[in-house]
Design a protein around this motif. Structure first.
Motif, PDB file in Angstrom:
ATOM      1  N   THR A 133       0.837  -1.206   0.000  1.00 39.65           N
ATOM      2  CA  THR A 133       0.000   0.000   0.000  1.00 39.65           C
ATOM      3  C   THR A 133       0.868   1.251   0.000  1.00 39.65           C
ATOM      4  O   THR A 133       0.571   2.232  -0.693  1.00 39.65           O
ATOM      5  CB  THR A 133      -0.938   0.010   1.222  1.00 39.65           C
ATOM      6  OG1 THR A 133      -1.781  -1.145   1.189  1.00 39.65           O
ATOM      7  CG2 THR A 133      -1.811   1.261   1.217  1.00 39.65           C
ATOM      8  N   ALA A 134       1.957   1.222   0.757  1.00 38.63           N
ATOM      9  CA  ALA A 134       2.875   2.366   0.766  1.00 38.63           C
ATOM     10  C   ALA A 134       3.446   2.621  -0.627  1.00 38.63           C
ATOM     11  O   ALA A 134       3.545   3.769  -1.077  1.00 38.63           O
ATOM     12  CB  ALA A 134       4.009   2.120   1.762  1.00 38.63           C
ATOM     13  N   LEU A 135       3.822   1.538  -1.331  1.00 47.67           N
ATOM     14  CA  LEU A 135       4.378   1.694  -2.675  1.00 47.67           C
ATOM     15  C   LEU A 135       3.354   2.270  -3.647  1.00 47.67           C
ATOM     16  O   LEU A 135       3.652   3.201  -4.400  1.00 47.67           O
ATOM     17  CB  LEU A 135       4.888   0.341  -3.186  1.00 47.67           C
ATOM     18  CG  LEU A 135       6.164  -0.194  -2.534  1.00 47.67           C
ATOM     19  CD1 LEU A 135       6.453  -1.607  -3.029  1.00 47.67           C
ATOM     20  CD2 LEU A 135       7.346   0.721  -2.833  1.00 47.67           C
ATOM     21  N   TYR A 136       2.132   1.710  -3.634  1.00 42.58           N
ATOM     22  CA  TYR A 136       1.189   2.179  -4.656  1.00 42.58           C
ATOM     23  C   TYR A 136       0.625   3.554  -4.325  1.00 42.58           C
ATOM     24  O   TYR A 136       0.312   4.332  -5.235  1.00 42.58           O
ATOM     25  CB  TYR A 136       0.112   1.137  -4.941  1.00 42.58           C
ATOM     26  CG  TYR A 136      -1.147   1.128  -4.122  1.00 42.58           C
ATOM     27  CD1 TYR A 136      -2.089   2.156  -4.204  1.00 42.58           C
ATOM     28  CD2 TYR A 136      -1.454   0.045  -3.309  1.00 42.58           C
ATOM     29  CE1 TYR A 136      -3.266   2.117  -3.476  1.00 42.58           C
ATOM     30  CE2 TYR A 136      -2.635  -0.015  -2.590  1.00 42.58           C
ATOM     31  CZ  TYR A 136      -3.533   1.036  -2.667  1.00 42.58           C
ATOM     32  OH  TYR A 136      -4.698   0.992  -1.957  1.00 42.58           O
ATOM     33  N   THR A 137       0.503   3.892  -3.038  1.00 43.74           N
ATOM     34  CA  THR A 137       0.041   5.247  -2.721  1.00 43.74           C
ATOM     35  C   THR A 137       1.133   6.274  -3.019  1.00 43.74           C
ATOM     36  O   THR A 137       0.824   7.427  -3.366  1.00 43.74           O
ATOM     37  CB  THR A 137      -0.409   5.351  -1.261  1.00 43.74           C
ATOM     38  OG1 THR A 137       0.643   4.906  -0.382  1.00 43.74           O
ATOM     39  CG2 THR A 137      -1.661   4.534  -1.007  1.00 43.74           C
ATOM     40  N   THR A 138       2.383   5.863  -2.905  1.00 44.10           N
ATOM     41  CA  THR A 138       3.466   6.764  -3.304  1.00 44.10           C
ATOM     42  C   THR A 138       3.448   6.988  -4.810  1.00 44.10           C
ATOM     43  O   THR A 138       3.621   8.125  -5.291  1.00 44.10           O
ATOM     44  CB  THR A 138       4.823   6.182  -2.874  1.00 44.10           C
ATOM     45  OG1 THR A 138       4.839   6.017  -1.455  1.00 44.10           O
ATOM     46  CG2 THR A 138       5.965   7.106  -3.281  1.00 44.10           C
ATOM     47  N   ALA A 139       3.238   5.902  -5.577  1.00 44.54           N
ATOM     48  CA  ALA A 139       3.102   6.054  -7.027  1.00 44.54           C
ATOM     49  C   ALA A 139       1.923   6.945  -7.370  1.00 44.54           C
ATOM     50  O   ALA A 139       1.989   7.783  -8.289  1.00 44.54           O
ATOM     51  CB  ALA A 139       2.943   4.681  -7.684  1.00 44.54           C
ATOM     52  N   LEU A 140       0.832   6.792  -6.645  1.00 44.43           N
ATOM     53  CA  LEU A 140      -0.334   7.644  -6.862  1.00 44.43           C
ATOM     54  C   LEU A 140       0.025   9.110  -6.612  1.00 44.43           C
ATOM     55  O   LEU A 140      -0.365  10.000  -7.387  1.00 44.43           O
ATOM     56  CB  LEU A 140      -1.466   7.188  -5.943  1.00 44.43           C
ATOM     57  CG  LEU A 140      -2.862   7.758  -6.172  1.00 44.43           C
ATOM     58  CD1 LEU A 140      -3.921   6.750  -5.715  1.00 44.43           C
ATOM     59  CD2 LEU A 140      -3.050   9.051  -5.389  1.00 44.43           C
ATOM     60  N   SER A 141       0.781   9.360  -5.533  1.00 43.42           N
ATOM     61  CA  SER A 141       1.188  10.736  -5.220  1.00 43.42           C
ATOM     62  C   SER A 141       2.107  11.305  -6.285  1.00 43.42           C
ATOM     63  O   SER A 141       2.041  12.496  -6.618  1.00 43.42           O
ATOM     64  CB  SER A 141       1.879  10.768  -3.854  1.00 43.42           C
ATOM     65  OG  SER A 141       0.998  10.378  -2.826  1.00 43.42           O
ATOM     66  N   ILE A 312      -3.532   6.619   4.291  1.00 40.67           N
ATOM     67  CA  ILE A 312      -3.844   6.014   5.588  1.00 40.67           C
ATOM     68  C   ILE A 312      -5.191   5.302   5.532  1.00 40.67           C
ATOM     69  O   ILE A 312      -5.329   4.159   5.995  1.00 40.67           O
ATOM     70  CB  ILE A 312      -3.824   7.081   6.699  1.00 40.67           C
ATOM     71  CG1 ILE A 312      -2.385   7.481   7.008  1.00 40.67           C
ATOM     72  CG2 ILE A 312      -4.527   6.577   7.961  1.00 40.67           C
ATOM     73  CD1 ILE A 312      -2.248   8.609   8.003  1.00 40.67           C
ATOM     74  N   VAL A 313      -6.207   5.950   4.960  1.00 40.03           N
ATOM     75  CA  VAL A 313      -7.518   5.310   4.912  1.00 40.03           C
ATOM     76  C   VAL A 313      -7.510   4.108   3.974  1.00 40.03           C
ATOM     77  O   VAL A 313      -8.201   3.114   4.212  1.00 40.03           O
ATOM     78  CB  VAL A 313      -8.625   6.324   4.538  1.00 40.03           C
ATOM     79  CG1 VAL A 313      -8.591   6.699   3.082  1.00 40.03           C
ATOM     80  CG2 VAL A 313     -10.010   5.785   4.893  1.00 40.03           C
ATOM     81  N   LEU A 314      -6.688   4.139   2.924  1.00 42.45           N
ATOM     82  CA  LEU A 314      -6.594   2.980   2.034  1.00 42.45           C
ATOM     83  C   LEU A 314      -5.991   1.771   2.741  1.00 42.45           C
ATOM     84  O   LEU A 314      -6.461   0.647   2.577  1.00 42.45           O
ATOM     85  CB  LEU A 314      -5.773   3.331   0.793  1.00 42.45           C
ATOM     86  CG  LEU A 314      -6.433   4.227  -0.245  1.00 42.45           C
ATOM     87  CD1 LEU A 314      -5.497   4.448  -1.422  1.00 42.45           C
ATOM     88  CD2 LEU A 314      -7.747   3.629  -0.738  1.00 42.45           C
TER      89      LEU A 314
END
Length: 398
Positions: A133-141, A312-314
Motif C-alpha cells: 500500500t505504501a508503494l502504490y500510494t506513493t506512485a499515486l502521489s 492512511i484510509v486505504l
C-alpha cells in the motif's frame, strides 16, 4: 499468484496507481483556460470539479460485483482502457456538455480501478499490505504531483490546454499493458461461506465510520486539488506559479506516503499517527486565512501533509477486513458512499466562493468540517474487523 507473476502484478499496480489522479486533477491548473475555451459557466465549473467524487460514488460501487463475475484483472484492464478513451476524447471536445460527459467516462474507469486496488493488494500480497500500500500510494502521489506540475507547461509548450489534458491518455495506455498479460491469469473475488456484501457493510458501525472518514477526507482533498490553484491565482500568483504551489502540496505526500501506511500497519495504536496527519489540514488553512500570498508556501506544506490521510484510509481498508472478498466489499462501500458525501465539497465551496467573493468563508467551513473527520478517524484507527462485527450482529440476531 506464482513467483513469476508477482513482479508483473506489482508493476501493474504501480503503473495503475500513477494514472488514478490525472483524470481528476489535470483540469484544476488550467480551469480558467478550459472555461474560456468552452464558454463554461461558473455553475458548470463547480459541477466539473465535483465529477471525480460523483464518479467514485456511482461507479465505484459496481467494481466488487463486476470483479466477482468477470475477474478482477479483466475489470481492472477494462477500467484502464475506459480511462484512456475518456482522457483522449475529452481533450477534443468542443462543447461543455460533451466535455463533462467524456470527463465522467474517464473518471468512471478511474473510480472502478481505485476501488479494486485494496482488494488486489489483499489478494496478491496478504502478508505485505502495509508495504505494498505504501508503494502504490506513493506512485499515486507521484502521478498526482506530475499532473499538477506538468499540465500547464505541456499546455504552454504544445499549443494549449487540449494538449495538456490529452497528454495523460498516453501514460494511461502504458498502464494497460501489464493487465493485458494478467488477464490470462485472472482471479475472481470468490464468495466465501460467510460472504460479505455491500449491504452487510452498510449495517455495521465500522462500515459507516469508514465511509464517513473516507468521504470527509476526500471532500478536503478534492476541494484542495480542484480550487487551490484558483485561490492562489486570485491572490496574485500566475497560472504557472499557482500550479507549482499545488504541485508542491502534492509532492509533500510522496515521501510521507512511503512512511504512513507502514506506520499505521505496524502500530498497536494508530490513532496518534492518524491524528497528527489530520491536524495539518486546519493548521494549513489557518496560514492561508492569515496571508494567502505570503504564507502560501507554509500553507502548501501543511495541507500537503494533511492529504496523507488518503493513503492512511486505504491501508485501513485492508487492515479492517480478514479476506480479499471482505476487503472488496468494505472498499466498495467505503469509497462509493464516501465519495457521495465528498461530492458536496467542490461544488459547495465553489458556491460559497461565488456568494462571498473570497476564500475566507470557504476556508473556515473546511476547518469546521475537520471536527467530524477527527472523530470518525479516531474510531476507525482502533483495531477491529468488518467480518467480526458482522459475526456479532448475526449472533445477536440469533
Amino acid at each position: 499468484m506464482t513467483r513469476r507473476t508477482a513482479p508483473l502484478v506489482l508493476v501493474g499496480l504501480l503503473l495503475l496507481s500513477l494514472n488514478l489522479r490525472p483524470a481528476a486533477v489535470s483540469v484544476g491548473p488550467v480551469l480558467a483556460e478550459v472555461r474560456a475555451g468552452l464558454s463554461m459557466s461558473s455553475a458548470t465549473a463547480g459541477l466539473l470539479t465535483s465529477l471525480p467524487v460523483l464518479a467514485f460514488a456511482c461507479f465505484g460501487a459496481l467494481a466488487p460485483a463486476a470483479a466477482r463475475k468477470l475477474g478482477v484483472h479483466r475489470v481492472t484492464m477494462l477500467a484502464v482502457l475506459v480511462l484512456v478513451v475518456g482522457l483522449f476524447a475529452r481533450s477534443l471536445a468542443r462543447d461543455e456538455a460533451v466535455f463533462l460527459l467524456l470527463s465522467m467516462l474517464a473518471l468512471a474507469g478511474m473510480a472502478m480501478a481505485n476501488v479494486l486496488l485494496p482488494s488486489l493488494v489483499k489478494l496478491h500480497f496478504p502478508d505485505r499490505i502495509g508495504q505494498v500500500t505504501a508503494l502504490y500510494t506513493t506512485a499515486l502521489s507521484i502521478g498526482l504531483t506530475a499532473t499538477l506540475v506538468l499540465t500547464v507547461p505541456i499546455s504552454d509548450a504544445f499549443g494549449g490546454w487540449r494538449v495538456g489534458l490529452g497528454a495523460w491518455s498516453g501514460l494511461a495506455l502504458v498502464a494497460a499493458l501489464p493487465w493485458l498479460v494478467l488477464i490470462r491469469h485472472d482471479r475472481s473475488l470468490e464468495a466465501t461461506p460467510r460472504s460479505v456484501t455491500f449491504g452487510d457493510v452498510a449495517r455495521t458501525p465500522l462500515g459507516l465510520a469508514m465511509a464517513g472518514f473516507f468521504g470527509l477526507q476526500s471532500l478536503q482533498a478534492y476541494v484542495v486539488f480542484g480550487w487551490f490553484a484558483t485561490l492562489w491565482r486570485d491572490n496574485g500568483y500566475s497560472a504557472g506559479h499557482a500550479g507549482a504551489l499545488v504541485g508542491l502540496l502534492a509532492a509533500v505526500s510522496i515521501p510521507l506516503s512511503l512512511w504512513a501506511p507502514g506506520a499505521v500497519a505496524r502500530s498497536r495504536d494508530a490513532r496518534w499517527v492518524v491524528l497528527a496527519v489530520m491536524l495539518c489540514y486546519p493548521l494549513g488553512y489557518c496560514a492561508l486565512l492569515v496571508a494567502p500570498h505570503d504564507l502560501a508556501l507554509l500553507g502548501a506544506l501543511l495541507v500537503g501533509t494533511g492529504t496523507v490521510t488518503f493513503p492512511i484510509v486505504l491501508v485501513l481498508i485492508g487492515l479492517r477486513s480478514r479476506t480479499p472478498q471482505g476487503t472488496a466489499a468494505l472498499s466498495g462501500f467505503t469509497q462509493s458512499m464516501g465519495y457521495l458525501l465528498a461530492a458536496l465539497g467542490p461544488f459547495g465551496i465553489s458556491t460559497l466562493h461565488d456568494a462571498t467573493g473570497g476564500w475566507t468563508i470557504p476556508l473556515l467551513v473546511l476547518i469546521v468540517l475537520m471536527v467530524p473527520q477527527v472523530l470518525v478517524g479516531m474510531y476507525v484507527a482502533r483495531p477491529t474487523f468488518i467480518e467480526d462485527q458482522l459475526a456479532r450482529r448475526t449472533a445477536d440476531a440469533g
